[in-house]
Design an enzyme around this catalytic site. Structure first.
Site, PDB file in Angstrom:
ATOM      1  N   GLY A   7     -11.061  22.857  25.474  1.00 46.35           N
ATOM      2  CA  GLY A   7     -10.244  22.571  26.653  1.00 46.35           C
ATOM      3  C   GLY A   7     -11.010  22.750  27.958  1.00 46.35           C
ATOM      4  O   GLY A   7     -10.711  22.078  28.958  1.00 46.35           O
TER       5      GLY A   7
ATOM      6  N   GLU B 223     -12.873  19.631  28.383  1.00 48.60           N
ATOM      7  CA  GLU B 223     -11.910  18.555  28.661  1.00 48.60           C
ATOM      8  C   GLU B 223     -11.456  18.590  30.122  1.00 48.60           C
ATOM      9  O   GLU B 223     -11.265  17.552  30.749  1.00 48.60           O
ATOM     10  CB  GLU B 223     -10.709  18.683  27.712  1.00 48.60           C
ATOM     11  CG  GLU B 223     -11.089  18.269  26.290  1.00 48.60           C
ATOM     12  CD  GLU B 223      -9.962  18.486  25.303  1.00 48.60           C
ATOM     13  OE1 GLU B 223      -9.569  19.652  25.137  1.00 48.60           O
ATOM     14  OE2 GLU B 223      -9.472  17.512  24.736  1.00 48.60           O
TER      15      GLU B 223
ATOM     16  N   ALA C  52      -9.265  26.725  24.851  1.00 49.05           N
ATOM     17  CA  ALA C  52      -7.934  27.327  24.742  1.00 49.05           C
ATOM     18  C   ALA C  52      -8.049  28.693  24.079  1.00 49.05           C
ATOM     19  O   ALA C  52      -8.943  28.905  23.251  1.00 49.05           O
ATOM     20  CB  ALA C  52      -7.039  26.412  23.919  1.00 49.05           C
TER      21      ALA C  52
ATOM     22  N   GLU D 157     -13.435  21.609  18.427  1.00 53.35           N
ATOM     23  CA  GLU D 157     -12.110  21.761  17.802  1.00 53.35           C
ATOM     24  C   GLU D 157     -12.103  21.408  16.330  1.00 53.35           C
ATOM     25  O   GLU D 157     -11.310  21.963  15.559  1.00 53.35           O
ATOM     26  CB  GLU D 157     -11.083  20.895  18.541  1.00 53.35           C
ATOM     27  CG  GLU D 157     -10.674  21.416  19.901  1.00 53.35           C
ATOM     28  CD  GLU D 157     -11.569  20.953  21.037  1.00 53.35           C
ATOM     29  OE1 GLU D 157     -12.711  20.513  20.756  1.00 53.35           O
ATOM     30  OE2 GLU D 157     -11.151  21.027  22.203  1.00 53.35           O
TER      31      GLU D 157
END
Ligand SMILES: CC/C=C\C/C=C/C(=O)SCCNC(=O)CCNC(=O)[C@H](O)C(C)(C)COP(=O)(O)OP(=O)(O)OC[C@H]1O[C@@H](n2cnc3c(N)ncnc32)[C@H](O)[C@@H]1OP(=O)(O)O
Length: 783
Positions: free
Chosen positions: A102, A105, A60, A125
């Site tokens: 992300g 993911e 992100a 993260e």
């Protein structure tokens, strides 16, 4: 944002958001549109997702994540992953570069994953005070099991492509053209059933052991987290992966909201940006000299003078970065020892080819051609000046001359040369090949080019370089002074060393002040105090009150410990007694050192001096560092092994030492201190607030130009807990400047002669005018 193209039946979506293809809302919306288009198109039978340019999406976008867009960003990412997971056409992720957060993911939500051998995957993260909140805590355990998922997510460690293949996280490693291979792979799986490809539909392999695993890891994680909330919250989310997927996702979302809105997440994201922002340096005294205007000299070869622990560590760092190194040491044994250490370390890092870049020598003339020299001899001004005098004559005129000093005056060192513009301080932290911080110190005459050169060197060797001004102790050690003093005053008032350490360690430091001194060596500060004439080799200077120096309160306990030979842990651990030590030294005592096998006969050494203490001092102040190091260790193994604690042989666990406790008690009695109970809160406040108060002085004097420079120094060089953002961030964002001021006022009223508790004028001014450290240049624009 996400480029759409088709290759026959295969639709390719390439994320294009340079430089790292991070996910912004726009990128995610573009991905959703692309996916919908591919799903609608009957001619498309499979989909490839890839990153354009150097990498697969690195996660992100943190700039967006820090603002009000965080929640929509997360929900967009979850929406993309849901589209991908439930898609009726196979989706293949083609991974190169770094698939992080992300990005990884998204790959886990896909049906197939291909990677090039150099690709790295990770869920980092936790380092940002968050958890992998787009299904990472639910999908990863379904592939690797709860145990490995806890390990990978709470450490945020990198997973190399080959390891990812072994763990079942990627399906194939691709050697050739990734996109081409991915397209043909996608074509090959068209029409195959997808149900068993959806990770969300799998069960967690070690689901029956989840409670057991969590219980077994909780303690270790708590210990490592040292007050950070993210690691344990990650575990809670992973624990929910044994629930049905939707329930686990709901739990993950709740926990993510909790973390995303925490002050610790904001602090850790500040750390992320500050680590990068320090590269954008400007000269505190002249803003026109900065990273944009000053051009570094190209450094290809570096001389390192002194092959002690620091010199060897610096050499390893330089070699690992591919630089040529000439390592000079006048003591042959020491040089051989360093070569062995360097070889061993590089071999462990599978970098033995780098040894070919190393030349070792005892002859200064070998330094005539290097682009730069880093002097790393014993911390003694006289000795350093002597070395610089020699270097000035021998090295080429344009060579930069850097001193690895932890606090000596750069201008005095520069004055020993005819090129003070090329002289600069480079303060490495021990172990120099491991610690990330490089405190770079400019002197009065250091040129902009020289500053730019050492700041560039930091980046080249993978360090975080911070530019600071010249003063005793620079930024880091200067701020440590008041912290240490306050820790000692607490001993006088009734706290035992281990209580101070415990309180500071509970705050989040890896080590309290006394364990730290034991590790670093009590003699370092002692020598500095002797040079500053605060004490002497034999006790307090004549006609000096025991508890005062130059009108300021002074605690002589560490000096007293040094006079007893209690210099630090190194001495207890580095040697092995061949024969039991005897207190009276009436017999010969031989000591052999594990380090180099040399043997000393203490009695013979003592025959030349009156007392053991005198011998220690003679050797401590000798310029022959190698002799010093060996003999100090020899004497110390006979004497007490540490400053305040005792250590069982071969162990690093600090144990309270009854001898020291008794000594402190006698000292309290002698000086009329009344023992009182002191809370952990008071210990932490007095130690840390005095350190932070010194930080305000450092800013006021322009020794550091921004609060974030101080934060980075403390985070990367002194073990300040990352989740608090660093001393200056913590005090402004968590404690509040006003509260700091009031606390300092209270403490300084109680202890009027502890000058470091007197609030700094800058702090007073900021509180009075409502100013903030942000205005002095923190990364607030990004918060
Ligand atoms: C809302 C969604 C919620 C939950 C799910 C997802 C969460 C996440 O994905 S969180 C983000 C996870 N990703 C990361 O933590 C990656 C962080 N970046 C890195 O580790 C490194 O930058 C890198 C390994 C990807 C590249 O390293 P390097 O080549 O050394 O470059 P730099 O670190 O100097 O970075 C270059 C440049 O890019 C900026 N940057 C890096 N990552 C991000 C990011 N995720 N968002 C925004 N900007 C990023 C970095 O600050 C540098 O900028 P400057 O050149 O201006 O300093």
């Amino acid at each position: 944002m996400a480029e759409y193209s088709t290759y026959g039946s295969v639709a390719v979506l390439q994320v294009n958001n340079p430089p790292l293809n991070t996910f912004t809302r726009h990128v995610l919306q573009a991905l959703v549109s692309g996916l919908e288009r591919a799903q609608r198109d009957p001619a498309v039978r499979s989909i490839v997702i890839a990153g354009k340019g150097p990498t697969f999406p690195a996660g992100a976008d943190l700039e967006e994540l820090l603002g009000t867009a965080a929640a929509p960003l997360l929900s967009n990412l979850r929406m993309v992953d849901k589209h991908v997971d439930t898609c009726q056409k196979p989706i293949v992720c083609a991974i190169h570069g770094t698939a992080l957060g992300g990005g990884f993911e998204l790959a886990l939500a896909s049906h197939y994953r291909l990677a090039v051998p150099s690709a790295t995957l990770s869920l980092p993260e936790v380092h940002l005070g968050m958890l992998p909140g787009a299904g990472g805590t639910q999908r990863l355990p379904r592939v690797v099991g709860v145990k490995s998922a806890i390990q990978l997510i709470t450490s945020g460690q990198d997973i190399k492509a080959q390891q990812a293949l072994t763990l079942g996280l990627v399906d194939k490693i691709v050697q050739g053209d990734l996109l081409k291979e991915a397209v043909s792979f996608a074509r090959s799986v068209e029409g195959r059933p997808l149900e068993d490809r959806r990770i969300s539909q799998r069960t967690v392999p070690d689901a029956d052991k989840v409670d057991e695993v969590v219980e077994a890891t909780r303690k270790t994680i708590l210990r490592k987290a040292r007050g950070a909330i993210a690691p344990l919250t990650c575990v809670q989310a992973i624990q929910a992966s044994v629930l049905p997927f939707a329930a686990g996702m709901a739990r993950e979302a709740d926990l993510m909201t909790y973390l995303m809105t925490s002050w610790q997440a904001a602090a850790q994201q500040y750390v992320f940006f500050s680590e990068r922002e320090v590269r954008q340096w400007s000269h505190p005294r002249d803003k026109h000299i900065n990273f944009r205007t000053a051009k570094p000299t190209v450094i290809k070869s570096v001389g390192v003078v002194g092959a002690g622990t620091m010199g060897a560590g610096i050499t390893i760092s330089l070699l690992q970065a591919g630089l040529k190194v000439v390592l000079l040491e006048v003591n042959k044994k020491q040089l051989d020892k360093a070569i062995a250490v360097i070889q061993k370390t590089l071999r462990q890092k599978s970098a033995s080819q780098k040894m070919s870049q190393l030349t070792t020598t005892m002859d200064y003339s070998q330094l005539s051609d290097v682009d730069m020299v880093i002097e790393a001899v014993f911390e003694n001004l006289r000795l350093k000046k002597e070395v610089f005098r020699k270097l000035d004559v021998i090295t080429k005129p344009q060579a930069v001359l850097a001193s690895n000093t932890s606090g000596l005056d750069i201008d005095k060192i520069a004055a020993a040369t005819k090129r003070p513009d090329k002289v600069v301080g480079t303060h490495f932290f021990s172990p120099a090949n491991v610690m990330r911080l490089l405190e770079n110190i400019y002197g009065k005459k250091t040129s902009a080019e020289t500053v730019a050169t050492v700041m560039q060197l930091a980046t080249t060797i993978g360090k975080v370089g911070v530019l600071v001004g010249n003063c005793a102790g620079f930024v880091g050690n200067r701020m440590l002074g008041p912290y240490r003093s306050e820790a000692l005053f607490l001993l006088e008032e009734g706290v035992d060393p281990q209580d101070v350490d415990r309180a500071i360690e509970e705050f989040g430091f890896p080590m309290g002040p006394f364990r730290m001194t034991d590790l670093a060596g009590n003699d370092i500060g002692w020598r500095r105090r002797i040079e500053a004439r605060l004490t002497t080799e034999h006790g307090p200077p004549p006609d000096t009150p025991a508890l005062y120096r130059r009108g300021d309160r002074y605690c002589p306990l560490p000096d007293m410990l040094c006079l007893q030979g209690r210099l630090g842990q190194k001495t207890g651990a580095g040697c092995m007694m061949l024969q039991e030590a005897k207190d009276d030294l009436t017999e010969n005592i031989y000591i052999r050192f594990r380090t180099d096998g040399s043997v000393f006969d203490l009695r013979r050494l003592l025959a030349h001096t009156k007392t053991l203490e005198e011998l220690i001092l003679d050797l401590l102040f000798a310029d022959d560092c190698a002799l010093l190091a060996h003999t100090e260790a020899a004497l110390m193994s006979h004497h007490a092994p540490s400053m305040c604690n005792r250590y069982d042989p071969g162990s690093r666990t600090a144990l309270p030492d009854p001898v020291v406790l008794q000594m402190i008690q006698d000292y309290r009695q002698e000086h009329g201190f009344k023992k009182r109970t002191i809370s952990s809160q008071e210990i932490v406040e007095r130690c840390l607030y005095s350190l932070i108060n010194e930080g305000f002085h450092v800013l006021d004097e322009g020794i550091a130009s921004r609060a974030l420079d101080i934060d980075v120094i403390y985070l990367f060089g002194y073990g300040w807990p990352r989740h608090t953002g660093g001393p200056m961030y913590y005090v402004e964002r968590v404690i509040g400047l006003e509260k700091l001021l009031r606390s300092l006022e209270t403490y300084s009223a109680r202890y009027p002669n502890h000058s470091h508790l007197q609030p700094s004028p800058l702090l007073r001014d900021m509180v009075a005018k409502g100013g903030s450290l942000a205005a002095l240049g923190t990364t607030d624009s990004k918060l």
